[in-house]
Scaffold this active site. Sequence first.
Site, PDB file in Angstrom:
ATOM      1  N   HIS A  60       0.827  -1.212   0.000  1.00 41.07           N
ATOM      2  CA  HIS A  60       0.000   0.000   0.000  1.00 41.07           C
ATOM      3  C   HIS A  60       0.854   1.253   0.000  1.00 41.07           C
ATOM      4  CE1 HIS A  60       0.089   1.373   4.332  1.00 41.07           C
ATOM      5  NE2 HIS A  60       0.285   0.093   4.594  1.00 41.07           N
ATOM      6  N   ASP A  85       5.682   2.712   7.214  1.00 37.57           N
ATOM      7  CA  ASP A  85       4.342   2.173   6.875  1.00 37.57           C
ATOM      8  C   ASP A  85       3.628   3.097   5.905  1.00 37.57           C
ATOM      9  OD1 ASP A  85       1.938   0.863   6.850  1.00 37.57           O
ATOM     10  OD2 ASP A  85       1.319   1.542   8.840  1.00 37.57           O
ATOM     11  N   GLU A  93      -5.366   1.432   2.027  1.00 37.73           N
ATOM     12  CA  GLU A  93      -5.205   0.223   2.868  1.00 37.73           C
ATOM     13  C   GLU A  93      -5.506   0.552   4.317  1.00 37.73           C
ATOM     14  OE1 GLU A  93      -3.085  -2.560   5.639  1.00 37.73           O
ATOM     15  OE2 GLU A  93      -2.863  -0.399   5.412  1.00 37.73           O
ATOM     16  N   GLU A  94      -5.079   1.740   4.731  1.00 39.73           N
ATOM     17  CA  GLU A  94      -5.215   2.125   6.138  1.00 39.73           C
ATOM     18  C   GLU A  94      -6.674   2.274   6.558  1.00 39.73           C
ATOM     19  OE1 GLU A  94      -2.905   1.849   8.080  1.00 39.73           O
ATOM     20  OE2 GLU A  94      -0.987   2.421   7.208  1.00 39.73           O
ATOM     21  N   ASP A 117       4.495  -4.803   3.388  1.00 34.93           N
ATOM     22  CA  ASP A 117       3.928  -3.721   4.193  1.00 34.93           C
ATOM     23  C   ASP A 117       4.759  -3.636   5.470  1.00 34.93           C
ATOM     24  OD1 ASP A 117       2.379  -1.930   5.612  1.00 34.93           O
ATOM     25  OD2 ASP A 117       0.543  -3.132   5.562  1.00 34.93           O
TER      26      ASP A 117
HETATM   27  N1  PHE Z   1      -1.420  -3.411   7.665  1.00 34.49           N
HETATM   28  C1  PHE Z   1      -0.909  -2.798   8.862  1.00 34.49           C
HETATM   29  C2  PHE Z   1      -0.896  -1.308   8.628  1.00 34.49           C
HETATM   30  O1  PHE Z   1      -0.731  -0.848   7.547  1.00 34.49           O
HETATM   31  C3  PHE Z   1       0.476  -3.243   9.219  1.00 34.49           C
HETATM   32  C4  PHE Z   1       0.682  -4.709   9.113  1.00 34.49           C
HETATM   33  C5  PHE Z   1       1.338  -5.208   8.021  1.00 34.49           C
HETATM   34  C6  PHE Z   1       0.232  -5.561  10.077  1.00 34.49           C
HETATM   35  C7  PHE Z   1       1.548  -6.556   7.887  1.00 34.49           C
HETATM   36  C8  PHE Z   1       0.445  -6.907   9.965  1.00 34.49           C
HETATM   37  C9  PHE Z   1       1.093  -7.410   8.867  1.00 34.49           C
HETATM   38  O2  PHE Z   1      -1.023  -0.557   9.549  1.00 34.49           O
HETATM   39 ZN    ZN Z   2      -0.618   1.261   8.796  1.00 36.38          ZN
HETATM   40 ZN    ZN Z   3       0.812  -0.758   6.407  1.00 38.21          ZN
END
Ligand code: PHE
Ligand code: ZN
Ligand code: ZN
Length: 312
Positions: A113, A125, A159-160, A188
């Site tokens: 993302h 992130d 994604e968030e 990610d």
């Molecule tokens: N998807 C979560 C985020 O963007 C982070 C995450 C990534 C958690 C991969 C678990 C595994 O905040």
């Molecule tokens: Zn995140």
């Molecule tokens: Zn993330």
Amino acid sequence: MRILIALAAALTVAGTTTAAQAAPTVLAAPNINVANVQSHLNQFQSIANANGGNRAHGRPGYLASVNWVKSKLDAAGFTTRVQSFTYNGATGYNLIADYPGGDANNVVMLGGHLDSVTSGPGINDNGTGSASILEVALQMKATNFKPAKHVRFGWWGAEELGLRGSRAYVASLPATEISKIKAYLNFDMTGSPNPAYQVYDASHSTFPPGSAALQQRLQAGFTSLNVQSELVDVQGRSDHGSFAAKGIPVGGTFSGAEKTKTAAQAAKWGGTAGQRFDRCYHQACDTTSNINATSLDRHADVIAYALWATAA
Ligand code: PHE
Ligand code: ZN
Ligand code: ZN
């Protein structure tokens, strides 16, 4: 003279040892230059700085991120497309990039993302996953990689806010196109400041058949670097969840977020036990200062290893 001969013999032994330890697929995959990945992260930081401090869904820093990544891929000869969707009253965007060639009925996808939360620039992130797959894409072209399978990349919006972009992407594909996607690898968070070297655990019930092979390939990538990895139960917490829900085999790597590093993990990976993997997770301090370069480098090398092994 005797010294020279001894030296030559030692060099030969060293060279033989290195070659014997490396599997053929390792030799084929390029070693990703972390300085290039860091330079992409600097670009994401500049974009956030110029756009109110974030790159979030519905904010100008998001579309600026899409346009910048797209320009790099267009210049490298990828076929790019921006897919729009609507969420929460705002237009979101996915960037899709196809590497020319390969069997169109056998597609390997890599994704991550591109949006941040509103509270910060989202460099770990998920600038890290975004920048790493971008650099791997650019190295496909630079090394003239000619994979048997077709390779496609995706940078997902929102994604968030609940995997919105990747869900819109898979929802837009007819069943025939879904069935052509044989693997989806998700990245990610790969540069966490107190890093983990984790591979998504394919034994979770939401991971479709075929995911275990991807898990093993990612584990082999870490082994090739002499890094001890471990499995992590991420369930559907990132965009791979959208692909898994359609029955596509998925995998990924992770350097950790809000959880705390144990003493056992610090013993094998270094860093600080009792401290979170990323103490700036979802905060304003998730900047270019919030990156462990060794983690960024190793995860990027594993991405290349897995792509070369999966698509060849
Ligand atoms: N998807 C979560 C985020 O963007 C982070 C995450 C990534 C958690 C991969 C678990 C595994 O905040
Ligand atoms: Zn995140
Ligand atoms: Zn993330």
